[in-house]
Motif scaffolding. Structure first.
Motif, PDB file in Angstrom:
ATOM      1  N   SER A 300       0.812  -1.223   0.000  1.00  0.00           N
ATOM      2  CA  SER A 300       0.000   0.000   0.000  1.00  0.00           C
ATOM      3  C   SER A 300       0.842   1.270   0.000  1.00  0.00           C
ATOM      4  O   SER A 300       0.349   2.351  -0.333  1.00  0.00           O
ATOM      5  N   GLY A 301       2.132   1.157   0.363  1.00  0.00           N
ATOM      6  CA  GLY A 301       2.992   2.334   0.429  1.00  0.00           C
ATOM      7  C   GLY A 301       3.824   2.580  -0.809  1.00  0.00           C
ATOM      8  O   GLY A 301       4.683   3.466  -0.806  1.00  0.00           O
ATOM      9  N   ALA A 302       3.569   1.853  -1.889  1.00  0.00           N
ATOM     10  CA  ALA A 302       4.425   1.938  -3.065  1.00  0.00           C
ATOM     11  C   ALA A 302       4.414   3.321  -3.721  1.00  0.00           C
ATOM     12  O   ALA A 302       5.456   3.853  -4.107  1.00  0.00           O
ATOM     13  N   ALA A 303       3.243   3.932  -3.878  1.00  0.00           N
ATOM     14  CA  ALA A 303       3.173   5.233  -4.548  1.00  0.00           C
ATOM     15  C   ALA A 303       3.951   6.289  -3.776  1.00  0.00           C
ATOM     16  O   ALA A 303       4.702   7.087  -4.356  1.00  0.00           O
ATOM     17  N   GLU A 304       3.776   6.309  -2.468  1.00  0.00           N
ATOM     18  CA  GLU A 304       4.520   7.263  -1.637  1.00  0.00           C
ATOM     19  C   GLU A 304       6.013   6.996  -1.717  1.00  0.00           C
ATOM     20  O   GLU A 304       6.821   7.934  -1.736  1.00  0.00           O
ATOM     21  N   ALA A 305       6.401   5.725  -1.784  1.00  0.00           N
ATOM     22  CA  ALA A 305       7.819   5.377  -1.890  1.00  0.00           C
ATOM     23  C   ALA A 305       8.417   5.881  -3.191  1.00  0.00           C
ATOM     24  O   ALA A 305       9.538   6.421  -3.220  1.00  0.00           O
ATOM     25  N   VAL A 306       7.705   5.718  -4.290  1.00  0.00           N
ATOM     26  CA  VAL A 306       8.194   6.214  -5.585  1.00  0.00           C
ATOM     27  C   VAL A 306       8.322   7.733  -5.540  1.00  0.00           C
ATOM     28  O   VAL A 306       9.290   8.306  -6.048  1.00  0.00           O
ATOM     29  N   HIS A 307       7.358   8.395  -4.917  1.00  0.00           N
ATOM     30  CA  HIS A 307       7.412   9.855  -4.782  1.00  0.00           C
ATOM     31  C   HIS A 307       8.644  10.285  -3.989  1.00  0.00           C
ATOM     32  O   HIS A 307       9.341  11.244  -4.378  1.00  0.00           O
ATOM     33  N   ARG A 308       8.937   9.586  -2.903  1.00  0.00           N
ATOM     34  CA  ARG A 308      10.100   9.945  -2.079  1.00  0.00           C
ATOM     35  C   ARG A 308      11.405   9.797  -2.857  1.00  0.00           C
ATOM     36  O   ARG A 308      12.300  10.645  -2.777  1.00  0.00           O
ATOM     37  N   VAL A 309      11.517   8.730  -3.621  1.00  0.00           N
ATOM     38  CA  VAL A 309      12.722   8.530  -4.424  1.00  0.00           C
ATOM     39  C   VAL A 309      12.832   9.603  -5.508  1.00  0.00           C
ATOM     40  O   VAL A 309      13.902  10.159  -5.754  1.00  0.00           O
ATOM     41  N   ALA A 310      11.715   9.929  -6.140  1.00  0.00           N
ATOM     42  CA  ALA A 310      11.711  10.916  -7.218  1.00  0.00           C
ATOM     43  C   ALA A 310      12.105  12.300  -6.741  1.00  0.00           C
ATOM     44  O   ALA A 310      12.737  13.076  -7.480  1.00  0.00           O
ATOM     45  N   THR A 311      11.753  12.632  -5.504  1.00  0.00           N
ATOM     46  CA  THR A 311      12.033  13.968  -4.966  1.00  0.00           C
ATOM     47  C   THR A 311      13.343  14.035  -4.189  1.00  0.00           C
ATOM     48  O   THR A 311      13.671  15.079  -3.627  1.00  0.00           O
ATOM     49  N   GLY A 312      14.095  12.944  -4.139  1.00  0.00           N
ATOM     50  CA  GLY A 312      15.368  12.933  -3.450  1.00  0.00           C
ATOM     51  C   GLY A 312      15.251  12.896  -1.947  1.00  0.00           C
ATOM     52  O   GLY A 312      16.209  13.220  -1.237  1.00  0.00           O
ATOM     53  N   ALA A 313      14.084  12.498  -1.450  1.00  0.00           N
ATOM     54  CA  ALA A 313      13.852  12.495   0.005  1.00  0.00           C
ATOM     55  C   ALA A 313      14.282  11.194   0.665  1.00  0.00           C
ATOM     56  O   ALA A 313      14.187  11.061   1.884  1.00  0.00           O
ATOM     57  N   SER A 314      14.748  10.231  -0.113  1.00  0.00           N
ATOM     58  CA  SER A 314      15.108   8.923   0.440  1.00  0.00           C
ATOM     59  C   SER A 314      16.618   8.793   0.581  1.00  0.00           C
ATOM     60  O   SER A 314      17.402   9.485  -0.059  1.00  0.00           O
ATOM     61  N   THR A 315      17.011   7.863   1.432  1.00  0.00           N
ATOM     62  CA  THR A 315      18.406   7.483   1.606  1.00  0.00           C
ATOM     63  C   THR A 315      18.523   5.996   1.313  1.00  0.00           C
ATOM     64  O   THR A 315      17.701   5.198   1.762  1.00  0.00           O
ATOM     65  N   GLY A 316      19.539   5.624   0.544  1.00  0.00           N
ATOM     66  CA  GLY A 316      19.679   4.212   0.197  1.00  0.00           C
ATOM     67  C   GLY A 316      18.520   3.763  -0.663  1.00  0.00           C
ATOM     68  O   GLY A 316      18.074   4.467  -1.565  1.00  0.00           O
ATOM     69  N   ARG A 317      17.977   2.564  -0.351  1.00  0.00           N
ATOM     70  CA  ARG A 317      16.892   2.022  -1.152  1.00  0.00           C
ATOM     71  C   ARG A 317      15.633   1.840  -0.309  1.00  0.00           C
ATOM     72  O   ARG A 317      15.712   1.453   0.861  1.00  0.00           O
ATOM     73  N   ILE A 318      14.485   2.093  -0.917  1.00  0.00           N
ATOM     74  CA  ILE A 318      13.194   1.753  -0.339  1.00  0.00           C
ATOM     75  C   ILE A 318      12.712   0.496  -1.052  1.00  0.00           C
ATOM     76  O   ILE A 318      12.775   0.406  -2.276  1.00  0.00           O
TER      77      ILE A 318
END
Length: 322
Positions: A300-318
């Motif tokens: 259920s969290g996939a869309a938010e995860a893709v958004h975080r990666v796209a905006t540079g808000a993530s570290t490492g891998r989700i």
């Protein structure tokens, strides 16, 4: 089955919709039906959703390009594999399709989430550093976006190769992640000029190899601190800005600009891809390589995860765990 679907192009949060009763994909010739054990989120997932990637699956499609899956039927049932999904039956679902010829055995030393994150980032980094740039022990490697998915892979592989690894990151959290990965010097671009820092750290010589998945100002700055006969490997443009470098500068300073599109090797030199996988598996088995998983989210969290990666808000891998 439950599966995310994209019926129109746009921002991931706008166009990704979770279907509760999607049809289970049917494997065609040379394909495997797999139960998705883990799906790694990649920057291209967002580009593809917006129609900005070189691969444009027919609409509607299930997104997610990289996974660890268990073969669900047939003579190979039960095999745990990693690889890319056969779109339009992507990995952000309970079941997906994989190419039987290119799927690779998941290393026993990595759990599902780590295995799912091994293929694209680590193959990209290894081909860039070893095949394209010929990184040698004792050389200085400069890695941009070092706390990101492909950047963190480059840091680990650079250290494994015996290089002095300088990393560029954005922010204190990402700087801490780069240090934990083993970087010899961490530069926070938000508070430091990385060009000056690299020159200082190398006594004016510069970096022998630059790993650049960012483009834009990261590339431009790299040309100012690359060593004599240095190599800049361009692996992506996460900044959204594709540089148009003056080739006269490369001529005067005697450095090389190399491109790396890992996907071409799958079609043009699949033996090299398998050899690379064997080498990465060996490094994983000894603990040298271990994907940096910052977050494991439910389907259920996939869309938010893709958004975080796209905006540079993530570290490492989700990683998405259906």
């Amino acid at each position: 089955m439950r599966a995310w679907q994209i019926a129109e192009l746009g921002a991931p949060l706008d166009v990704m919709k979770l279907a509760e009763d999607a049809d289970r994909p049917v494997p065609g010739e040379g394909q495997l039906l797999v139960r998705v054990r883990a799906a790694a989120v990649n920057f291209p997932d967002a580009l593809m959703a917006a129609g900005l990637y070189q691969v444009r699956p027919p609409l509607p499609y299930t997104p997610g390009v990289e996974l660890c899956g268990e073969v669900a039927e047939g003579p190979r049932a039960g095999e745990r594999l990693i690889g890319t999904a056969e779109l339009p039956a992507g990995a952000f679902a309970e079941y997906a399709l994989m190419n039987a010829a290119t799927a690779l055995p998941a290393p026993d030393s990595l759990d599902d989430a780590e295995a799912a994150a091994l293929l694209i980032a680590y193959q990209t980094a290894r081909f860039a550093l070893h095949r394209r740039a010929r990184l040698a022990a004792g050389e200085t490697l400069l890695v941009h976006a070092a706390a990101g998915g492909v950047g963190s892979a480059a840091v680990q592989l650079g250290k494994a190769a015996g290089a002095f690894v300088i990393t560029v990151v954005g922010g204190a959290e990402k700087a801490d992640a780069a240090r934990k990965l083993g970087a010899d010097l961490v530069i926070d671009r938000k508070s430091e000029d990385f060009v000056a820092a690299v020159r200082t750290a190398t006594a004016g010589r510069g970096a022998d190899v630059v790993f650049d998945p960012v483009g834009g100002s990261a590339y431009t700055g790299s040309t100012k601190c690359v060593a004599f006969e240095g190599r800049i490997v361009v692996v992506g443009f996460a900044s959204g800005e594709i540089p148009a470098p003056p080739l006269g500068h490369a001529l005067v300073k005697n450095y090389s600009v190399l491109g790396l599109h890992w996907g071409l090797y799958v079609a043009k030199d699949p033996v090299a891809v398998r050899d690379c996988h064997d080498a990465l598996t060996a490094l994983a088995d000894t603990g040298v390589v271990r994907p940096l998983i910052s977050d494991r989210v439910p389907l259920s969290g996939a869309a938010e995860a893709v958004h975080r990666v796209a905006t540079g808000a993530s570290t490492g891998r989700i990683v998405v765990l259906p």
